[in-house]
Motif scaffolding. Sequence first.
Motif, mmCIF file in Angstrom:
data_model
loop_
_atom_site.group_PDB
_atom_site.id
_atom_site.type_symbol
_atom_site.label_atom_id
_atom_site.label_comp_id
_atom_site.label_asym_id
_atom_site.label_seq_id
_atom_site.Cartn_x
_atom_site.Cartn_y
_atom_site.Cartn_z
ATOM 1 N N MET A 1 46.053 43.407 24.295
ATOM 2 C CA MET A 1 46.491 43.183 25.647
ATOM 3 C C MET A 1 45.779 41.940 26.192
ATOM 4 S SD MET A 1 46.390 45.620 29.057
ATOM 5 C CE MET A 1 45.426 46.812 28.253
ATOM 6 N N LYS A 2 46.556 41.081 26.793
ATOM 7 C CA LYS A 2 46.007 39.841 27.327
ATOM 8 C C LYS A 2 45.538 40.070 28.759
ATOM 9 C CE LYS A 2 47.133 34.993 27.794
ATOM 10 N NZ LYS A 2 48.116 33.951 27.604
ATOM 11 N N ASN A 3 44.334 39.630 29.057
ATOM 12 C CA ASN A 3 43.807 39.747 30.416
ATOM 13 C C ASN A 3 44.223 38.550 31.246
ATOM 14 O OD1 ASN A 3 42.487 42.151 29.907
ATOM 15 N ND2 ASN A 3 40.622 41.136 29.258
ATOM 16 N N ARG A 4 44.464 38.795 32.489
ATOM 17 C CA ARG A 4 44.804 37.731 33.442
ATOM 18 C C ARG A 4 43.757 37.720 34.547
ATOM 19 N NH1 ARG A 4 49.323 34.965 31.575
ATOM 20 N NH2 ARG A 4 50.780 36.414 30.664
ATOM 21 N N SER A 5 43.642 36.619 35.189
ATOM 22 C CA SER A 5 42.693 36.461 36.284
ATOM 23 C C SER A 5 43.436 36.538 37.609
ATOM 24 C CB SER A 5 41.997 35.106 36.154
ATOM 25 O OG SER A 5 41.091 34.929 37.200
ATOM 26 N N LEU A 6 42.784 37.120 38.602
ATOM 27 C CA LEU A 6 43.365 37.244 39.938
ATOM 28 C C LEU A 6 42.291 36.880 40.946
ATOM 29 C CD1 LEU A 6 45.608 38.329 41.907
ATOM 30 C CD2 LEU A 6 44.485 40.551 41.677
ATOM 31 N N THR A 7 42.625 36.038 41.886
ATOM 32 C CA THR A 7 41.685 35.664 42.933
ATOM 33 C C THR A 7 42.104 36.340 44.224
ATOM 34 O OG1 THR A 7 41.330 33.519 41.883
ATOM 35 C CG2 THR A 7 40.708 33.711 44.204
ATOM 36 N N ILE A 8 41.142 36.996 44.870
ATOM 37 C CA ILE A 8 41.436 37.634 46.160
ATOM 38 C C ILE A 8 40.390 37.208 47.179
ATOM 39 C CG2 ILE A 8 42.581 39.637 45.136
ATOM 40 C CD1 ILE A 8 40.007 41.230 45.664
ATOM 41 N N ARG A 9 40.753 37.283 48.424
ATOM 42 C CA ARG A 9 39.825 36.960 49.511
ATOM 43 C C ARG A 9 39.368 38.274 50.138
ATOM 44 N NH1 ARG A 9 40.419 31.605 49.862
ATOM 45 N NH2 ARG A 9 42.461 30.683 49.636
ATOM 46 N N LEU A 10 38.067 38.373 50.366
ATOM 47 C CA LEU A 10 37.491 39.571 50.960
ATOM 48 C C LEU A 10 36.810 39.218 52.274
ATOM 49 C CD1 LEU A 10 35.702 41.108 47.832
ATOM 50 C CD2 LEU A 10 37.973 41.670 48.732
ATOM 51 N N GLU A 11 36.946 40.097 53.253
ATOM 52 C CA GLU A 11 36.181 39.952 54.480
ATOM 53 C C GLU A 11 34.708 40.159 54.130
ATOM 54 O OE1 GLU A 11 38.612 42.382 54.256
ATOM 55 O OE2 GLU A 11 40.242 41.370 55.293
ATOM 56 N N ASP A 12 33.826 39.610 54.945
ATOM 57 C CA ASP A 12 32.394 39.690 54.660
ATOM 58 C C ASP A 12 31.916 41.130 54.497
ATOM 59 O OD1 ASP A 12 32.126 36.950 54.680
ATOM 60 O OD2 ASP A 12 31.457 36.857 56.771
ATOM 61 N N ASP A 13 32.355 42.019 55.386
ATOM 62 C CA ASP A 13 31.870 43.399 55.316
ATOM 63 C C ASP A 13 32.346 44.096 54.040
ATOM 64 O OD1 ASP A 13 34.494 43.359 56.319
ATOM 65 O OD2 ASP A 13 34.222 45.202 57.469
ATOM 66 N N LEU A 14 33.562 43.800 53.609
ATOM 67 C CA LEU A 14 34.076 44.399 52.383
ATOM 68 C C LEU A 14 33.329 43.861 51.163
ATOM 69 C CD1 LEU A 14 36.132 46.350 51.171
ATOM 70 C CD2 LEU A 14 37.798 44.489 51.172
ATOM 71 N N GLU A 15 33.031 42.576 51.168
ATOM 72 C CA GLU A 15 32.277 41.987 50.064
ATOM 73 C C GLU A 15 30.862 42.574 49.998
ATOM 74 O OE1 GLU A 15 31.049 37.737 48.078
ATOM 75 O OE2 GLU A 15 31.632 37.761 50.172
ATOM 76 N N GLN A 16 30.238 42.753 51.144
ATOM 77 C CA GLN A 16 28.895 43.339 51.177
ATOM 78 C C GLN A 16 28.918 44.772 50.648
ATOM 79 O OE1 GLN A 16 27.614 42.877 55.229
ATOM 80 N NE2 GLN A 16 27.292 40.675 55.019
ATOM 81 N N GLU A 17 29.920 45.523 51.028
ATOM 82 C CA GLU A 17 30.034 46.893 50.539
ATOM 83 C C GLU A 17 30.271 46.907 49.024
ATOM 84 O OE1 GLU A 17 32.388 51.041 51.563
ATOM 85 O OE2 GLU A 17 32.760 49.271 52.794
ATOM 86 N N LEU A 18 31.121 46.013 48.558
ATOM 87 C CA LEU A 18 31.376 45.912 47.122
ATOM 88 C C LEU A 18 30.103 45.571 46.369
ATOM 89 C CD1 LEU A 18 33.258 45.830 44.666
ATOM 90 C CD2 LEU A 18 33.841 43.465 45.301
ATOM 91 N N GLU A 19 29.334 44.609 46.859
ATOM 92 C CA GLU A 19 28.082 44.222 46.212
ATOM 93 C C GLU A 19 27.090 45.383 46.189
ATOM 94 O OE1 GLU A 19 27.455 41.617 44.435
ATOM 95 O OE2 GLU A 19 29.384 40.707 44.889
ATOM 96 N N ALA A 20 27.042 46.148 47.277
ATOM 97 C CA ALA A 20 26.133 47.296 47.331
ATOM 98 C C ALA A 20 26.524 48.347 46.289
ATOM 99 C CB ALA A 20 26.139 47.902 48.735
ATOM 100 N N VAL A 21 27.818 48.591 46.145
ATOM 101 C CA VAL A 21 28.286 49.563 45.156
ATOM 102 C C VAL A 21 28.002 49.062 43.748
ATOM 103 C CG1 VAL A 21 30.346 50.676 44.221
ATOM 104 C CG2 VAL A 21 30.006 50.603 46.682
ATOM 105 N N CYS A 22 28.181 47.785 43.511
ATOM 106 C CA CYS A 22 27.874 47.210 42.198
ATOM 107 C C CYS A 22 26.402 47.428 41.864
ATOM 108 C CB CYS A 22 28.195 45.721 42.168
ATOM 109 S SG CYS A 22 29.948 45.348 42.207
ATOM 110 N N ALA A 23 25.529 47.137 42.810
ATOM 111 C CA ALA A 23 24.095 47.291 42.581
ATOM 112 C C ALA A 23 23.730 48.751 42.354
ATOM 113 C CB ALA A 23 23.318 46.728 43.773
ATOM 114 N N GLU A 24 24.362 49.629 43.112
ATOM 115 C CA GLU A 24 24.069 51.072 43.024
ATOM 116 C C GLU A 24 24.540 51.674 41.707
ATOM 117 O OE1 GLU A 24 25.924 54.924 45.237
ATOM 118 O OE2 GLU A 24 25.200 53.313 46.538
ATOM 119 N N THR A 25 25.702 51.241 41.234
ATOM 120 C CA THR A 25 26.307 51.861 40.051
ATOM 121 C C THR A 25 26.073 51.084 38.763
ATOM 122 O OG1 THR A 25 28.414 50.713 40.376
ATOM 123 C CG2 THR A 25 28.149 52.865 41.457
#
Length: 73
Positions: A1-25
């Motif tokens: 299966m070939k992987n594709r790249s996708l670029t998305i824009r995140l609001e600051d609060d959503l990005e911060q929450e995502l980063e926190a979950v990444c660090a936690e998990t």
Amino acid sequence: MKNRSLTIRLEDDLEQELEAVCAETGRSRGEIVRDALRRQLQLMRFERLRRQALPFGEAAGWLTDDDVFAAIS
């Protein structure tokens, strides 16, 4: 299966929450976003199928979850 790249824009609060979950998990941003997208797409498929089946259930007199559970129990 070939992987594709996708670029998305995140609001600051959503990005911060995502980063926190990444660090936690210990999971990557990509893993979490792919998992979230899979879950959302499954939910949307389920809701579409439910809308299609709803008229048949209503015709059978199943108007609530309790009606369905009573019929299959």
